[in-house]
Design an enzyme around this catalytic site. Structure first.
Site, mmCIF file in Angstrom:
data_model
loop_
_atom_site.group_PDB
_atom_site.id
_atom_site.type_symbol
_atom_site.label_atom_id
_atom_site.label_comp_id
_atom_site.label_asym_id
_atom_site.label_seq_id
_atom_site.Cartn_x
_atom_site.Cartn_y
_atom_site.Cartn_z
ATOM 1 N N TYR A 59 0.846 -1.254 -0.040
ATOM 2 C CA TYR A 59 0.080 -0.038 -0.009
ATOM 3 C C TYR A 59 0.845 1.188 -0.117
ATOM 4 O O TYR A 59 1.727 1.322 0.909
ATOM 5 C CB TYR A 59 -0.933 0.035 1.333
ATOM 6 C CG TYR A 59 -2.145 0.723 1.035
ATOM 7 C CD1 TYR A 59 -2.500 1.730 0.173
ATOM 8 C CD2 TYR A 59 -3.482 0.285 1.788
ATOM 9 C CE1 TYR A 59 -3.671 2.350 -0.013
ATOM 10 C CE2 TYR A 59 -4.504 1.026 1.796
ATOM 11 C CZ TYR A 59 -4.589 2.081 0.699
ATOM 12 O OH TYR A 59 -5.935 2.475 0.624
ATOM 13 N N GLU A 61 0.112 4.631 -0.699
ATOM 14 C CA GLU A 61 -0.845 5.960 -1.117
ATOM 15 C C GLU A 61 -0.051 6.995 -1.065
ATOM 16 O O GLU A 61 0.674 7.400 -0.078
ATOM 17 C CB GLU A 61 -1.858 5.888 0.391
ATOM 18 C CG GLU A 61 -3.195 6.940 -0.198
ATOM 19 C CD GLU A 61 -4.197 6.936 0.789
ATOM 20 O OE1 GLU A 61 -5.434 6.473 0.548
ATOM 21 O OE2 GLU A 61 -4.185 7.321 2.114
ATOM 22 N N ASP A 205 -6.830 12.326 -25.905
ATOM 23 C CA ASP A 205 -7.120 11.159 -25.307
ATOM 24 C C ASP A 205 -6.444 10.164 -26.410
ATOM 25 O O ASP A 205 -6.898 9.723 -27.666
ATOM 26 C CB ASP A 205 -8.486 10.758 -25.191
ATOM 27 C CG ASP A 205 -8.925 9.530 -24.631
ATOM 28 O OD1 ASP A 205 -7.941 8.707 -24.445
ATOM 29 O OD2 ASP A 205 -10.046 9.401 -24.383
ATOM 30 N N THR A 231 -4.096 4.779 -21.925
ATOM 31 C CA THR A 231 -4.279 3.529 -21.518
ATOM 32 C C THR A 231 -2.672 2.850 -21.694
ATOM 33 O O THR A 231 -1.929 3.378 -22.715
ATOM 34 C CB THR A 231 -5.220 2.639 -22.102
ATOM 35 O OG1 THR A 231 -5.079 2.130 -23.608
ATOM 36 C CG2 THR A 231 -6.478 3.087 -21.602
ATOM 37 N N LYS A 234 -3.225 -1.359 -24.496
ATOM 38 C CA LYS A 234 -3.603 -1.804 -25.898
ATOM 39 C C LYS A 234 -2.295 -1.868 -26.726
ATOM 40 O O LYS A 234 -1.506 -2.738 -26.459
ATOM 41 C CB LYS A 234 -4.421 -0.367 -26.271
ATOM 42 C CG LYS A 234 -5.643 -0.222 -25.596
ATOM 43 C CD LYS A 234 -6.615 0.808 -26.170
ATOM 44 C CE LYS A 234 -7.878 1.123 -25.614
ATOM 45 N NZ LYS A 234 -7.937 1.589 -24.288
ATOM 46 N N ARG A 240 -3.104 -3.762 -17.749
ATOM 47 C CA ARG A 240 -4.420 -2.811 -17.813
ATOM 48 C C ARG A 240 -4.265 -1.557 -16.773
ATOM 49 O O ARG A 240 -4.176 -1.732 -15.660
ATOM 50 C CB ARG A 240 -5.767 -3.574 -17.517
ATOM 51 C CG ARG A 240 -5.976 -4.528 -18.492
ATOM 52 C CD ARG A 240 -7.106 -5.167 -18.219
ATOM 53 N NE ARG A 240 -8.261 -4.049 -18.480
ATOM 54 C CZ ARG A 240 -8.877 -3.764 -19.253
ATOM 55 N NH1 ARG A 240 -8.532 -3.966 -20.556
ATOM 56 N NH2 ARG A 240 -9.759 -2.695 -19.603
#
Length: 412
Positions: A59, A61, A205, A231, A234, A240
């Protein structure tokens, strides 16, 4: 050194054979059918290893050097590596590698640059825009006032005159340049010019073409955009996840929009896997791959047209192809079902200026498998034959199995 449980291929089968069977089934599905979905690819074994690494336990953060949890030295190192590799790969002033998805990246860009109620100019959803570009079902369409530009009905290309006219009329706070189903390169210089004329931010985008950009097979939007959203899974062939690239002057606003405004802790195993993917994308081998993706797409588009399907815009500049199967006597949804039964996996997409839906497909995954021009001819024949009903689904399925058997994405 002991084997890390997450990397032990037998640990899941011993502990949870039911889920192990599901995962084996998915691997079999991916490797025995043709993965023509434009948004999918095969991540490398190194990327998959990072995803299944002990970094999944951490974790972290916050950002490197300013975490809200202890024990983050290696998490910081992994994120620094991912950020620097992304900056160098795309020539960006700043990179944020924490967005969980492409949509998360776009929404964070809006949060960094806009206030609720601001006007945004973007490609309309019926013309290939994304849900995060103003769909009323999406946060973007509920928080902001989207104005849609579209495609020329004759050419199927972005209507630049309409873009300029709408920008002058509505004076948007931001212009979004990007699509989920547009097979041609977008003119980033034109959008920059229009944005400057009306005092708007330019958000690109680049979820679909960013991997081509990395390989030198598509124009780089970074020099023109205020913020680029993308992303990593792709054509880029990573895990992902999402990515934001921006000018150095916007770095703090973008970072705070990602965390703490729109997300909590980063998925550090995914961040580590992004670092792997950026490293792979910087190699000459990846550049050659990206160009083969485009070459394959152009051949496949031409062969589909020869088989009687209507290819929008007359072809493609990218990995992505959109076609109307109506000349073969079926609509898009019916065609997708016929193809799925035959082992060809792809998507439907809107067809501009009609109520119909077409097919959206791409060549990223099958190029990763090593397929080339000869295989594109065969894929086109199988696709058209399955849609026309020339062969029984089982016959096409057998040929698909033969083809995928010769081109494994993960050879032993």
């Amino acid at each position: 050194m002991p084997v890390t449980p997450a990397l032990d291929p037998d640990v899941l089968r011993r502990q949870d054979p039911e889920l192990a069977d599901i995962l084996r089934g998915e691997l079999d599905r991916q490797t025995t059918t043709l993965q023509l979905t434009a948004a999918e690819n095969f991540a490398s074994p190194a990327v998959l290893a990072a995803l299944g690494s002990p970094m999944a336990n951490k974790y972290a953060e916050g950002y490197p050097g300013a975490r809200f949890h202890g024990g983050c030295a290696f998490a910081d190192a992994a994120e620094h590596l991912a950020v620097e590799r992304a900056r160098e790969l795309f020539g960006a002033g700043h990179a944020n590698v924490q967005p969980h998805t492409g949509s998360s990246a776009v929404l964070a860009a809006y949060a960094a640059l806009l206030s609720p109620g601001d006007t945004v100019l973007a490609l309309g959803l019926p013309h290939g825009g994304h849900l995060s570009h103003g769909s009323p079902a999406n946060l973007s369409g509920r928080w902001f006032d989207f104005v849609a530009y579209g495609l020329d009905p004759e050419t199927g290309l972005v209507d630049h005159d309409q873009v300029r006219r709408l920008a002058r009329e509505h004076r948007p706070k931001a212009i979004v340049c990007g699509s989920t189903a547009y097979p041609r390169h977008l003119d980033h210089a034109f959008f920059r010019e229009v944005a400057d004329e009306v005092g708007a931010y330019l958000i690109v985008d680049a979820a679909h073409p960013l991997g081509l950009v990395a390989g030198g097979a598509a124009p780089n939007p970074v020099p023109y955009a205020d913020v680029v959203c993308a992303t990593t899974h792709k054509v880029l062939r990573g895990p992902r996840g999402g990515l934001i690239l921006c000018r150095a002057a916007l770095a703090e606003r973008v970072d705070r929009a990602v965390f703490p405004f729109t997300q909590g802790g980063a998925q550090m195993n995914v961040v580590a896997a992004k670092a792997v993917a950026f490293g792979e994308a910087a190699t000459p081998e990846f550049g050659a791959y990206a160009h083969r993706v485009v070459d394959n797409a152009r051949v496949l588009a031409a062969r589909l047209a020869a088989e009687g399907l209507a290819v929008t815009t007359g072809g493609t500049d990218t990995h992505l192809i959109t076609v109307d199967p109506a000349p073969l006597g079926v609509d898009g949804r019916t065609a997708r079902g016929l193809l799925a039964a035959a082992g060809l996996v792809l998507d439907c997409c809107p067809l501009p200026h009609t109520e119909d839906r077409g097919l959206r497909l791409g060549t990223a995954a099958i190029t990763t498998q090593g397929m080339g021009e000869a295989e594109m001819h065969r894929v086109a024949a199988l696709l058209a034959g399955a849609v026309r009903g020339d062969f029984a689904p089982g016959t096409v399925r057998a040929e698909v199995r033969e083809l995928t058997g010769a081109f494994s994405p993960y050879p032993a």
